[in-house]
Design a protein around this motif. Structure first.
Motif, PDB file in Angstrom:
ATOM      1  N   VAL A  36       0.659  -1.376  -0.074  1.00  0.00           N
ATOM      2  CA  VAL A  36       0.049  -0.091  -0.004  1.00  0.00           C
ATOM      3  C   VAL A  36       0.893   1.183   0.064  1.00  0.00           C
ATOM      4  CG1 VAL A  36      -1.608   1.471   1.475  1.00  0.00           C
ATOM      5  CG2 VAL A  36      -1.876  -1.192   0.956  1.00  0.00           C
ATOM      6  N   VAL A  37       1.980   1.332   0.727  1.00  0.00           N
ATOM      7  CA  VAL A  37       2.628   2.416   0.987  1.00  0.00           C
ATOM      8  C   VAL A  37       3.835   2.813  -0.037  1.00  0.00           C
ATOM      9  CG1 VAL A  37       2.095   2.356   3.433  1.00  0.00           C
ATOM     10  CG2 VAL A  37       4.414   1.555   2.705  1.00  0.00           C
ATOM     11  N   ASP A  38       4.469   3.800   0.035  1.00  0.00           N
ATOM     12  CA  ASP A  38       5.631   4.117  -1.026  1.00  0.00           C
ATOM     13  C   ASP A  38       6.672   3.139  -0.647  1.00  0.00           C
ATOM     14  OD1 ASP A  38       3.925   6.178  -1.507  1.00  0.00           O
ATOM     15  OD2 ASP A  38       5.403   7.752  -1.343  1.00  0.00           O
ATOM     16  N   GLU A  39       7.403   2.581  -1.767  1.00  0.00           N
ATOM     17  CA  GLU A  39       8.185   1.487  -1.500  1.00  0.00           C
ATOM     18  C   GLU A  39       9.508   1.959  -0.557  1.00  0.00           C
ATOM     19  OE1 GLU A  39      11.325  -1.294  -4.147  1.00  0.00           O
ATOM     20  OE2 GLU A  39      10.027   0.447  -5.148  1.00  0.00           O
ATOM     21  N   GLY A  40       9.903   1.052   0.482  1.00  0.00           N
ATOM     22  CA  GLY A  40      10.899   1.169   1.088  1.00  0.00           C
ATOM     23  C   GLY A  40      10.567   2.589   2.309  1.00  0.00           C
ATOM     24  N   SER A  41       9.601   2.950   2.592  1.00  0.00           N
ATOM     25  CA  SER A  41       9.129   4.110   3.372  1.00  0.00           C
ATOM     26  C   SER A  41       8.637   3.574   4.648  1.00  0.00           C
ATOM     27  CB  SER A  41       7.919   5.049   2.616  1.00  0.00           C
ATOM     28  OG  SER A  41       6.795   4.222   2.873  1.00  0.00           O
ATOM     29  N   PHE A  42       8.338   2.363   4.970  1.00  0.00           N
ATOM     30  CA  PHE A  42       7.741   1.894   6.251  1.00  0.00           C
ATOM     31  C   PHE A  42       8.942   1.768   7.257  1.00  0.00           C
ATOM     32  CE2 PHE A  42       6.158  -1.279   9.361  1.00  0.00           C
ATOM     33  CZ  PHE A  42       5.252  -0.452   9.987  1.00  0.00           C
ATOM     34  N   PHE A  43       8.924   2.853   8.388  1.00  0.00           N
ATOM     35  CA  PHE A  43       9.716   2.887   9.521  1.00  0.00           C
ATOM     36  C   PHE A  43       9.212   2.388  10.700  1.00  0.00           C
ATOM     37  CE2 PHE A  43      12.247   5.148  12.639  1.00  0.00           C
ATOM     38  CZ  PHE A  43      13.567   4.352  12.574  1.00  0.00           C
ATOM     39  N   GLU A  44       9.325   1.236  11.375  1.00  0.00           N
ATOM     40  CA  GLU A  44       8.640   0.801  12.364  1.00  0.00           C
ATOM     41  C   GLU A  44       8.859   1.307  13.779  1.00  0.00           C
ATOM     42  OE1 GLU A  44       6.777  -3.768  13.748  1.00  0.00           O
ATOM     43  OE2 GLU A  44       8.422  -3.606  12.380  1.00  0.00           O
TER      44      GLU A  44
END
Length: 514
Positions: A288-296
């Motif tokens: 769903v989100v922009d590639e590589g943008s998830f920061f947990e």
């Protein structure tokens, strides 16, 4: 007449500055580096884009052999934006707090708040100096001012802490009062009483790592939000965290270049129709989100709920998502606390919230009741209802009971509730509902096969009654969206919702459940 030649104060100033910047004695610096840690100014060099703007109090107590009184306070740029920094120098008396240390720290806190500038604490300190307590402990101008200021600043500018070494006793409250705390495995520790003190007072024998190590705090206590392997990774985590946030509560988060999602399976392929089938919420987030943008955020703590920053079309969003692959995604006391704190951070700094719902509810049983599941769950409900940033909830599959409300279901007044075709919101799941409604009838059926047929029949009837189209027919959701259109739907809606004001309720403060 003989001319009196004075000393060259300019040369002396340069010499003293150079000495002060070196920090503690050579043997201390060598020992520090050999332990696997970076010197404080090497950490700053990694944090800042290119040097720093200015430094305060460099020559404080240098004549006493305590350059800077063991702390560097300065301003530099991170991704082109000013950041205020407070950084312990462990090579100077183990980075301990002296009578000038807290003055420098407090002054930099005041600068950050007055200028609307993020504040970074790079902590590596053995705590306060007992031999200087009478100048620094009990009065109105004292070490405690640091914590007072952190609380006044909270929610006004981002406060981020990296623990590179110890942070004992009172100093342990600095990371606890920050929005985000990074801890270096094998080096960072935080505790109110050391293992030696614990043994003296309680008789307990415990190692330093067990008492307050980085992994324990990131997995068990929840004090640590991000566990890293070394100083370089800690600095990188701070830079990344700040990239999702505005400099202060009155501004909007920065916008990055938009990217498509990472290649992989589609949302339709990832989310199973049957609630008994498990899927990995991380795969869905990546779709769903922009590639590589998830920061947990708090990846090791309460993993049944996944929280973190990501970008949609370049814009920051905060994600709260049930994880079916761990404990079925059910909410526990710790996951409720985790969600509440992350929601408060996002709400403070204008980051819209995206809830991804696949939940059977809160955990039940005597153990969680004793742990306070009701009051912890109420904390999450409070945070959700109190938030004023744009808020969208997506029902992926099941959305049962109080868990649906905690995950920003329609009664909690989100901007929108979106359902996938696989969504099944209900007060409770089929198995529990059939047992509750038909308990006496089930118990009266003596034949096991007949009983099983009856339960299966009633379960099928109940499942049909919570069909997503019936929910849509009652206007209980804003839209039922084809799975392949979910990302675009979210982007369009957030673009509109971001334009509305985020006005808080008129009151001094809510009475938070604890």
């Amino acid at each position: 007449m003989t001319e009196v030649v004075g000393r060259d104060v300019h040369a002396e100033l340069r010499r003293r500055i150079e000495e002060a910047r070196r920090g503690g004695p050579e043997k201390n610096r060598k020992k520090h580096v050999e332990s696997g840690k970076l010197l404080v100014r090497d950490r700053l060099a990694l944090l800042f884009d290119d040097g720093w703007e200015f430094e305060d109090g460099l020559l404080a107590r240098h004549e006493e052999g305590l350059p800077g009184d063991a702390v560097v306070t300065c301003v530099g740029k991170v991704d082109g934006r000013d950041v205020c920094v407070i950084a312990n120098d462990y090579t100077v008396k183990a980075g301990t707090w002296g009578k000038r240390t807290f003055e420098k720290i407090v002054r930099m806190q005041e600068i950050a708040d007055a200028t609307g500038t993020p504040l970074v604490y790079l902590f590596d300190s053995a705590g306060a100096r007992i031999d200087e307590q009478f100048e620094s402990y009990a009065g109105r101008h004292a070490w405690g001012n640091i914590f007072y200021n952190q609380i006044q600043i909270s929610g006004r500018v981002p406060q981020v802490c990296a623990l590179f070494g110890p942070s004992p006793a009172g100093s342990a409250y600095v990371p606890a009062l920050c929005d985000f705390t990074v801890m270096v495995r094998g080096h960072a520790t935080a505790y109110l009483g050391s293992p030696r003190l614990a043994e003296m007072v309680t008789g307990e024998q415990v190692s330093l790592e067990e008492m307050g190590g980085a992994e324990m705090h990131c997995r068990v206590s929840g004090l640590g939000d991000c566990l890293v392997e070394d100083d370089e990774e800690a600095i990188a985590a701070i830079r990344l965290w700040l990239s999702y946030l505005p400099p202060n509560w009155q501004e909007q988060p920065p916008v990055a270049p938009a990217l498509p999602p990472a290649p992989g399976r589609t949302v339709r392929e990832i989310v199973p129709e049957r609630e008994s089938e498990v899927f990995d919420i991380y795969e869905l987030i990546d779709a769903v989100v922009d590639e590589g943008s998830f920061f947990e955020y708090k990846s090791l703590f309460a993993p049944e709920l996944v929280t973190g920053f990501a970008r949609l079309d370049g814009h920051s969003v905060g994600i709260i998502a049930n994880q079916p692959a761990h404990r079925g995604g059910v909410l526990f006391p710790d996951s409720s606390d985790k969600a509440a704190r992350f929601i408060w951070i996002c709400n403070a700094f204008n980051v819209p919230l995206l809830f991804l719902i696949d939940i059977a509810g809160y955990m039940i049983g005597s153990q969680v009741e004793r742990q306070g599941i009701i009051r912890h769950g109420a904390k999450m409900l409070f945070a959700v209802a109190e938030s004023r940033v744009p808020r969208i909830a997506v029902i992926l599959r099941k959305a049962y009971g109080g868990g649906y409300l905690a995950m920003s279901g329609a009664p909690m007044q989100p901007d929108a509730v979106i359902a996938l075709p696989t969504a099944k919101p209900a007060l409770m799941g089929p198995e529990a509902a059939v047992n509750a409604i038909h308990f006496n009838r089930i118990q009266a059926i003596e034949d096991p096969d007949e009983r099983a047929r009856f339960i299966a029949e009633k379960r099928a009837e109940y499942e049909a009654s919570i069909d997503v189209f019936k929910i849509a027919n009652e206007n209980a959701v804003e839209a039922v969206v084809p799975a392949e259109e979910l990302r675009d739907e979210l982007i369009r809606r957030f673009r509109v919702y971001r334009r509305r004001p985020a006005t808080p309720p008129q009151r001094r403060n809510g009475v938070f459940p604890v």
